[in-house]
Design an enzyme around this catalytic site. Sequence first.
Site, mmCIF file in Angstrom:
data_model
loop_
_atom_site.group_PDB
_atom_site.id
_atom_site.type_symbol
_atom_site.label_atom_id
_atom_site.label_comp_id
_atom_site.label_asym_id
_atom_site.label_seq_id
_atom_site.Cartn_x
_atom_site.Cartn_y
_atom_site.Cartn_z
ATOM 1 N N ASP A 89 -5.527 -4.152 -2.719
ATOM 2 C CA ASP A 89 -4.510 -3.595 -1.828
ATOM 3 C C ASP A 89 -3.633 -4.679 -1.195
ATOM 4 O O ASP A 89 -4.132 -5.658 -0.647
ATOM 5 C CB ASP A 89 -5.218 -2.800 -0.728
ATOM 6 C CG ASP A 89 -4.284 -1.901 0.048
ATOM 7 O OD1 ASP A 89 -3.294 -2.402 0.615
ATOM 8 O OD2 ASP A 89 -4.546 -0.682 0.106
ATOM 9 N N SER A 103 0.834 -1.187 0.000
ATOM 10 C CA SER A 103 0.000 0.000 0.000
ATOM 11 C C SER A 103 0.881 1.254 0.000
ATOM 12 O O SER A 103 1.776 1.375 -0.823
ATOM 13 C CB SER A 103 -0.958 -0.048 1.199
ATOM 14 O OG SER A 103 -2.016 0.864 1.032
#
Length: 422
Positions: A287, A146
């Site tokens: 993610d 991320s």
Amino acid sequence: MFATRKPFAATVASGFHACHPDGGNGVTRLLRMSEKMDGTHDDGGSRGTAASRLLSSTNVWSNVPLLPPAPKPVPAPPPAPVVQAPATVKVVTSAAPAQPRAEPWPPRKLSLALQGGGTFAAFTWGVLERLLEEPSIEFDTISGASAGAINALLLACGLAEGGREGARSRLNRFWIRLMHEASFRSLMLIGGFSPAGSSLAFGPTLRSGQFDPFDLDPLRLALSRDINFAGLRDARCPRLLIAATRIRDGQQQIFGNDAVTADVALASTCPPLVHCAVEIDGEGYWDGGLGGNPPLIELAQQSATADLLLVQVTPTRDSYVPITLAAIDRRLDQIAANAALNAEIAAIAWAQSHAAPALRLSKIAAEDSIEGLAQRSSTDLGRGFIRLLHRSGREAAERWLGQSSHAAAVQIKSDDREPALA
């Protein structure tokens, strides 16, 4: 030699169960979590689970031989008659035990694990900036997920193209631009949304395939503005381990330097309920923080140095019990972001005591420097808040550099075994 040993995941899980009894639920979750931490971009997960890789990977622990099995006791022979030694015989005493070799501090070579957490990752910006000011420290391998992946890419690309000053300038330029833009697109670039939080913000009818206020092309261009992905193949670039979550089976997928593209960076920061999944080689990804935030066991396996530094930005502790919907969501997001990481820390601690005593893992945590961080939002783009995070990261790195190697190694063990309330 491992045939008679207790399975790795079960060993770690039983240790957790002894300290934190929960009727088996936590142990079951840890076992399942350990089973799921596998898969790489190159071999599609054929290397087995993270636990088995940790035990069987000889390239990681090659400098530290495994302990041989204890020999069976041999019956003592009957005592011999005592004979007076001649006066000319000299008594030879055993040599004094060798003193342990002092390891250099700060480490001469360092591998980094950079956690994601939206704007909280500005803390990592400060940590990296301070580390770059130490000319004696070289960077070996960098893992990230991320927003941690974005920091990793900025650092690696800058080092490859302009050395330490190039990396510092690239990080500064990205985060300063983020502060001044303070836009929805900025938050999407650093994964500043949790799955549940996105639902709260945009309503229950949100569907990522239909709602995408900024499609992937502008985001891809924005990333390419700051990161030269072709430069990541340069020999001067540190090794990269960028995590994304494969939607098909929920497995963590790790991309190395040769495979990292703008799409990989977007996938690692892709909030599932805000923009559509990122497709890479026919697979959909979300993610990277969902499967491992950041990858730690893989970092230990791939690193050529025994010194690992984890920069943790998502809070683990909160002294308040949330009662509002937004506060509950924020706390759930923090717990989920650290769940896989806690399991990997436990695995590293097991390896240190059984197979890799030379491995040194230390941690710099944002919550240790910023009071009440658990009550703050990772989508806060306020300039004052980001500046606070950056300054706190620099100061935390300064303290880490100034402490002893023993203090740095012990800190992560005590913090993770006995969590304290903020």
